[in-house]
Design an enzyme around this catalytic site. Structure first.
Site, PDB file in Angstrom:
ATOM      1  N   ASN A  53      44.462  44.655  35.121  1.00 29.80           N
ATOM      2  CA  ASN A  53      43.488  43.912  34.447  1.00 29.80           C
ATOM      3  C   ASN A  53      42.114  44.623  34.553  1.00 29.80           C
ATOM      4  OD1 ASN A  53      41.327  43.064  36.854  1.00 29.80           O
ATOM      5  ND2 ASN A  53      43.371  43.231  37.542  1.00 29.80           N
ATOM      6  N   LYS A 181      38.921  38.551  49.108  1.00 25.78           N
ATOM      7  CA  LYS A 181      37.786  38.976  48.513  1.00 25.78           C
ATOM      8  C   LYS A 181      37.325  37.883  47.442  1.00 25.78           C
ATOM      9  CE  LYS A 181      37.866  42.310  45.174  1.00 25.78           C
ATOM     10  NZ  LYS A 181      38.039  43.683  44.822  1.00 25.78           N
ATOM     11  N   LYS A 183      34.003  36.810  44.222  1.00 25.74           N
ATOM     12  CA  LYS A 183      33.089  37.652  43.441  1.00 25.74           C
ATOM     13  C   LYS A 183      31.636  37.060  43.759  1.00 25.74           C
ATOM     14  CE  LYS A 183      36.147  39.321  40.899  1.00 25.74           C
ATOM     15  NZ  LYS A 183      36.252  40.816  41.107  1.00 25.74           N
ATOM     16  N   ASP A 212      32.382  41.234  45.771  1.00 26.47           N
ATOM     17  CA  ASP A 212      32.482  42.097  44.768  1.00 26.47           C
ATOM     18  C   ASP A 212      31.497  41.631  43.533  1.00 26.47           C
ATOM     19  OD1 ASP A 212      33.277  43.656  42.549  1.00 26.47           O
ATOM     20  OD2 ASP A 212      35.316  43.177  42.388  1.00 26.47           O
ATOM     21  N   GLU A 238      30.980  45.297  47.183  1.00 24.36           N
ATOM     22  CA  GLU A 238      31.839  46.096  46.283  1.00 24.36           C
ATOM     23  C   GLU A 238      30.974  46.123  44.855  1.00 24.36           C
ATOM     24  OE1 GLU A 238      35.847  45.068  45.624  1.00 24.36           O
ATOM     25  OE2 GLU A 238      35.935  45.671  43.582  1.00 24.36           O
ATOM     26  N   GLU A 264      36.519  51.242  40.729  1.00 26.59           N
ATOM     27  CA  GLU A 264      37.689  51.200  39.777  1.00 26.59           C
ATOM     28  C   GLU A 264      37.454  51.411  38.653  1.00 26.59           C
ATOM     29  OE1 GLU A 264      36.959  46.556  41.009  1.00 26.59           O
ATOM     30  OE2 GLU A 264      36.816  46.410  38.822  1.00 26.59           O
ATOM     31  N   ASP A 291      41.838  53.313  40.301  1.00 25.31           N
ATOM     32  CA  ASP A 291      43.158  52.542  39.967  1.00 25.31           C
ATOM     33  C   ASP A 291      43.582  53.655  39.101  1.00 25.31           C
ATOM     34  OD1 ASP A 291      45.282  51.023  38.826  1.00 25.31           O
ATOM     35  OD2 ASP A 291      43.697  49.316  38.385  1.00 25.31           O
ATOM     36  N   HIS A 321      41.932  49.480  43.394  1.00 23.49           N
ATOM     37  CA  HIS A 321      41.846  48.411  42.498  1.00 23.49           C
ATOM     38  C   HIS A 321      43.481  48.003  41.867  1.00 23.49           C
ATOM     39  CE1 HIS A 321      41.281  46.885  38.530  1.00 23.49           C
ATOM     40  NE2 HIS A 321      40.369  46.061  38.924  1.00 23.49           N
ATOM     41  N   GLU A 340      44.856  46.806  46.943  1.00 23.23           N
ATOM     42  CA  GLU A 340      44.463  45.270  46.629  1.00 23.23           C
ATOM     43  C   GLU A 340      45.784  44.335  46.392  1.00 23.23           C
ATOM     44  OE1 GLU A 340      41.701  45.073  43.331  1.00 23.23           O
ATOM     45  OE2 GLU A 340      41.211  43.316  43.739  1.00 23.23           O
TER      46      GLU A 340
END
Ligand SMILES: O=C([O-])CC(=O)C(=O)O
Ligand SMILES: [Mg+2]
Length: 391
Positions: A53, A181, A183, A212, A238, A264, A291, A321, A340
């Protein structure tokens, strides 16, 4: 042995969630099948891959450039002379022939997705789970039997209040995760602190929570958040600033003693090297999140891991990630620090084997050959259906 055909198809993974930088209302993802002429149990061996993603599907690059380039190579030139299997390194070199250095944009996604499918095929042909193949080839046969994973979520969502955020985090903890985690950065600092404190009511200690910012902050805002976050003792802070702003990241380290994480959105070993050279990241406490599915695949990832070792970084500081099984295999086979996990978001491109639950914040890998997609029914069905007739 040869690759008979490579198919790709873009599928939608749109949802109403948002981080501080993007919403996912139009998000797509490339799926790839590498079909070989090797037969196992009466069926051709097919390797599958998809991109994580956050970056959109890269089908056009594959269709116009990478797939024709690979398919026009002589089949023998893609074989590993040592064992007669497909050679991911030779395949990678062919994919990247006549590509200039630098500018690691969307092509790293296209190559990373094909590379994932190639490794799935290689491990299936070898008859081993990928993590076992990696450990046997590159780590003296020693694999980690389980991998530390954390539950990523805590997105902004229309109408989502702190109760819903708390329920989400509670449900991750009920499903065996310890660290979660969430946001930050899409709202005011005050509001984010209210959200953080609400989550801490559920997970207890700050060491059970990562935040993050998805690269949203300028230096002033990143520092203001750092000052406010300090007392919580979080697991990590993050991607505070732009992923390529190494000076910001380095300056932030002067204001924040706690662990930070980023990487990431760095898509090559050269970009990763710049972060290590110039980003002020600290090998004793910080975390690196490159990633493979977005950054030219595992062949390139191994170059990144070599670069880190040369610079005094342990592979245990790397927690990729993306929440996919490819990185889970790399983590177990090449001794990373963890991986993750998206227990709920980005379905069906999230979570791990159906048959294996997370326990005490760790997950084991299935023993079937390849990456393990066949033990993830909804994902496998989605990829098979998408790729049945090709792009
Ligand atoms: O929201 C996203 O783009 C995903 C992300 O940053 C993460 O998983 O760390
Ligand atoms: Mg992130």
């Amino acid at each position: 042995m040869r690759i008979v055909e490579i198919r790709e198809k873009t599928v939608g993974i749109k949802s109403d969630i948002a981080n501080a930088y993007i919403d996912f209302s139009q998000m797509t993802c490339s799926t790839v099948a590498v079909i070989t002429d090797v037969v196992r149990d009466g069926k051709p061996v097919i390797g599958y891959g998809f991109n994580s993603n956050g970056r959109y599907g890269a089908g056009r690059l594959m269709r116009e450039r990478f797939i024709p380039r690979l398919m026009s190579a002589s089949p023998d030139s893609l074989i590993d002379a040592a064992d007669g299997n497909l050679d991911p390194f030779r395949i990678w070199a062919r994919l990247m022939s006549n590509e200039k250095p630098g500018g690691h944009g969307e092509r790293s996604v296209a190559v990373g997705t094909i590379d994932m499918a190639v490794w799935d095929a290689v491990a299936k042909i070898a008859g081993k789970p990928l993590y076992r193949l990696l450990a046997d080839r590159y780590r003296g046969g020693v694999a980690d039997e389980s991998v530390w994973v954390y539950a990523a979520g805590g997105y902004y969502y229309p109408g989502k209040g702190v109760e819903a955020l708390q329920d989400e985090m509670r449900s991750y903890r009920d499903r065996g995760y310890k660290v979660v985690k969430m946001k930050i950065g899409a709202t005011s600092l005050e509001d984010d602190l209210r959200r953080i404190e609400a989550v801490l009511e559920v997970v207890g200690d700050g060491r059970n929570l990562c935040v993050d910012a998805n690269g949203r902050f300028d230096l002033k805002t990143a520092v203001a958040y750092a000052e406010a976050l300090k007392p919580y003792g979080l697991f990590w802070y993050e991607e505070a600033g732009d992923p390529l702003d190494y000076a910001l990241q380095a300056e932030l380290a002067n204001h924040y003693d706690g662990p930070m994480a980023t990487g990431e959105n760095l898509f090559s070993h050269q970009d990763a090297r710049n972060l290590i050279r110039h980003g002020g990241m600290r090998p004793d406490r910080d975390w690196l999140q490159f990633d493979c599915a977005l950054s030219y695949g595992l062949v390139e990832y191994m170059r990144t891991l070599d670069m880190l070792a040369e610079n005094g970084w342990s592979s245990r500081r790397v927690v990729p990630h993306g929440g996919h099984q490819m990185s889970l295999n790399i983590a177990a086979g090449l001794h990373l620090g963890g991986n993750e996990s998206y227990p709920d978001v980005f379905k069906p491109f999230c979570g791990f084997a159906d048959s294996i639950a997370v326990e005490d914040g760790r997950v084991r890998l299935p023993s079937l050959p390849g990456i393990g997609f066949e033990d993830k029914a909804e994902l496998f069905r989605t990829m098979r259906e998408a790729l049945e007739t090709g792009g």
